[in-house]
Design an enzyme around this catalytic site. Structure first.
Site, PDB file in Angstrom:
ATOM      1  N   ASP A   1       0.862  -1.185   0.000  1.00  0.00           N
ATOM      2  CA  ASP A   1       0.000   0.000   0.000  1.00  0.00           C
ATOM      3  C   ASP A   1       0.899   1.235   0.000  1.00  0.00           C
ATOM      4  OD1 ASP A   1      -1.736   2.093   0.537  1.00  0.00           O
ATOM      5  OD2 ASP A   1      -2.916   0.980   2.019  1.00  0.00           O
ATOM      6  N   HIS A   2       0.871   1.966  -1.119  1.00  0.00           N
ATOM      7  CA  HIS A   2       1.796   3.099  -1.255  1.00  0.00           C
ATOM      8  C   HIS A   2       1.425   4.283  -0.374  1.00  0.00           C
ATOM      9  CE1 HIS A   2       5.305   4.637  -3.064  1.00  0.00           C
ATOM     10  NE2 HIS A   2       5.146   4.117  -4.273  1.00  0.00           N
ATOM     11  N   ARG A   3       0.255   4.246   0.269  1.00  0.00           N
ATOM     12  CA  ARG A   3      -0.060   5.287   1.248  1.00  0.00           C
ATOM     13  C   ARG A   3       0.788   5.117   2.511  1.00  0.00           C
ATOM     14  NH1 ARG A   3      -6.346   4.224   2.046  1.00  0.00           N
ATOM     15  NH2 ARG A   3      -5.417   2.140   2.305  1.00  0.00           N
TER      16      ARG A   3
END
Length: 447
Positions: free
Chosen positions: A417-419
């Site tokens: 998850d790039h968040r």
């Protein structure tokens, strides 16, 4: 006194369940906590215990029906039976409306109207009445089932029930040969062989003009694990911004470790494999990259870092893909991890994983190498920041100590998850896992 039992919330927060099989019939005498039915949610098959001792007055639904939580499932005649005494601090409700107190259960009755329910076997060409029926009112009198239905429902395992469904065999007609009256695969196949009447078509001859529309297509209701998986994957794909990174490496030392443990009589029962070694490596590597063991809490506006690892292990089953998790995997040794993974996978494939097994994961591993696949881009389990894919271990030429040698090579695929995780963090995590798989002795130093 007629008392209704409503389908309870099975502790998963799921709105409905499908009745797989009744173990009682109208008129049967039941005891407290006797298994009365098996129901299938989007996550697991669960046995329902009877909350009363008494007589089955009516089954309000048939096997195959999808029942909403809070809807009346079965009615009991508990005349002469004593209900459990309430706690001192509890104020008992009137006997006619009191719900049973089951551990982990206890859905509140729904005040709204009763939803419609689907019926197993309704085809696309069927009538609306065949596909959807209104559930009977609580006080309706249900007609007595046929004589065959009055007998005790047959016992079988989920894979055998699926086989029977695929072959069009009704389990109630099959004679059981297994221990304690269990119907086996051989029983189903033998019955199907005796009753098969359809003419055979020579292999290689395709005569579509001789087939009806229903024979050329098969329509399968979207329910259970497949429905849950589809909803989860769509939610994950369109909520968390996925990114992936890959690493191909020499895992010869890990393969030799596994072979040595399997050859040692002291560890033969643990069945350590490359998956267990990778699981141990993941638990160690997550300490340096805690954001891969975190979740994004949109409502609270917070990132929640877990200080424990509940390691999800994706398992392909007859019911679809499920991801049970090994709780507190970071506290386990390699041998303990191997045993926990094996036990959990076997339980999941048998359809007996509990709601607790199938929830609470913090990071997951999927082993598509068992299918001969080298790499892929796995989709995150909702609520998790990372999932590691293991490819097939292949013996191939590889650079080794300044020359070329045959080595065991594996590709790791990490989706994240790039968040929560930057590319640099993901690369560091994957490198840490790879370093342990290259030299598994590192885990002894870092653990």
């Amino acid at each position: 006194m007629i008392t209704d039992f409503r389908l309870p919330d099975l502790g998963e927060g799921l709105p409905e369940a499908e009745i797989v099989q009744w173990h009682v019939a109208q008129g049967d005498q039941v005891t407290l906590n006797q298994t009365i039915a098996e129901v299938e949610t989007a996550k697991a098959i669960v046995e329902l215990p009877s909350p009363f001792a008494g007589t089955v007055a009516a089954l309000r639904h048939d096997a195959g029906d999808v029942v909403a939580v809070g809807e009346v499932l079965i009615s009991f005649d508990v005349a002469g039976a004593e209900a459990p005494a309430p706690e001192e601090d509890d104020v008992p409700a009137p006997a006619e409306t009191r719900e049973p107190n089951l551990v982990g259960y206890g859905a509140e009755p729904r005040a709204a109207g009763r939803p419609k329910r689907r019926v197993r076997g309704a085809s696309a060409g069927g009538s609306a009445d065949d596909a959807v029926r209104e559930a009977a009112p609580h006080d309706a009198i249900v007609a007595a089932p046929p004589e065959r239905e009055m007998r005790e429902r047959p016992r079988s395992t989920p894979p055998v029930r699926k086989l029977a469904k695929d072959l069009g065999v009704e389990l109630a007609l099959v004679e059981a040969s297994g221990a304690s009256g269990i119907i086996t695969r051989e029983d189903v196949e033998a019955y199907a062989g005796r009753t098969a009447t359809a003419p055979t078509v020579p292999v290689g001859i395709d005569r579509p003009s001789d087939r009806s529309a229903t024979e050329r297509e098969e329509r399968i209701p979207i329910r259970g694990v497949r429905k849950h998986t589809a909803d989860a994957m769509v939610r994950s794909a369109f909520t968390a911004p996925h990114a992936s990174t890959f690493l191909t490496l020499d895992v010869t030392a890990s393969v030799r470790l596994v072979e040595g443990l399997r050859a040692d009589r002291r560890y033969a029962d643990h069945r350590v494999g490359i998956l267990a070694v990778a699981a141990k490596a993941v638990c160690v590597a997550l300490r340096r990259t805690p954001d891969l063991n975190a979740t994004w809490d949109e409502a609270a506006g917070e990132i929640v870092r877990r200080r424990y690892v509940n390691l999800g292990i994706a398992a392909a089953t007859d019911r679809g893909l499920v991801v049970p998790s090994v709780k507190d995997a970071d506290r386990m040794s390699l041998l303990e991890l191997a045993g926990a993974i094996g036990e959990l996978a076997a339980t999941a494939r048998a359809g007996r994983a509990t709601p607790a097994d199938l929830s609470g994961g913090t990071f997951s591993i999927t082993n598509f190498g068992v299918f001969g696949v080298d790499a892929g881009t796995p989709i995150l389990v909702p609520g998790e920041a990372g999932i590691l894919g293991l490819g097939a271990v292949r013996r191939q030429p590889w650079e080794f100590e300044g020359g070329i040698a045959l080595r065991d090579v594996l590709t790791l695929s990490l989706s994240f998850d790039h968040r929560l995780v930057d590319g640099a963090e993901a690369a560091r995590f994957l490198t840490d896992v790879g370093d342990i798989l290259r030299e598994p002795g590192r885990a002894m130093v870092l653990a």
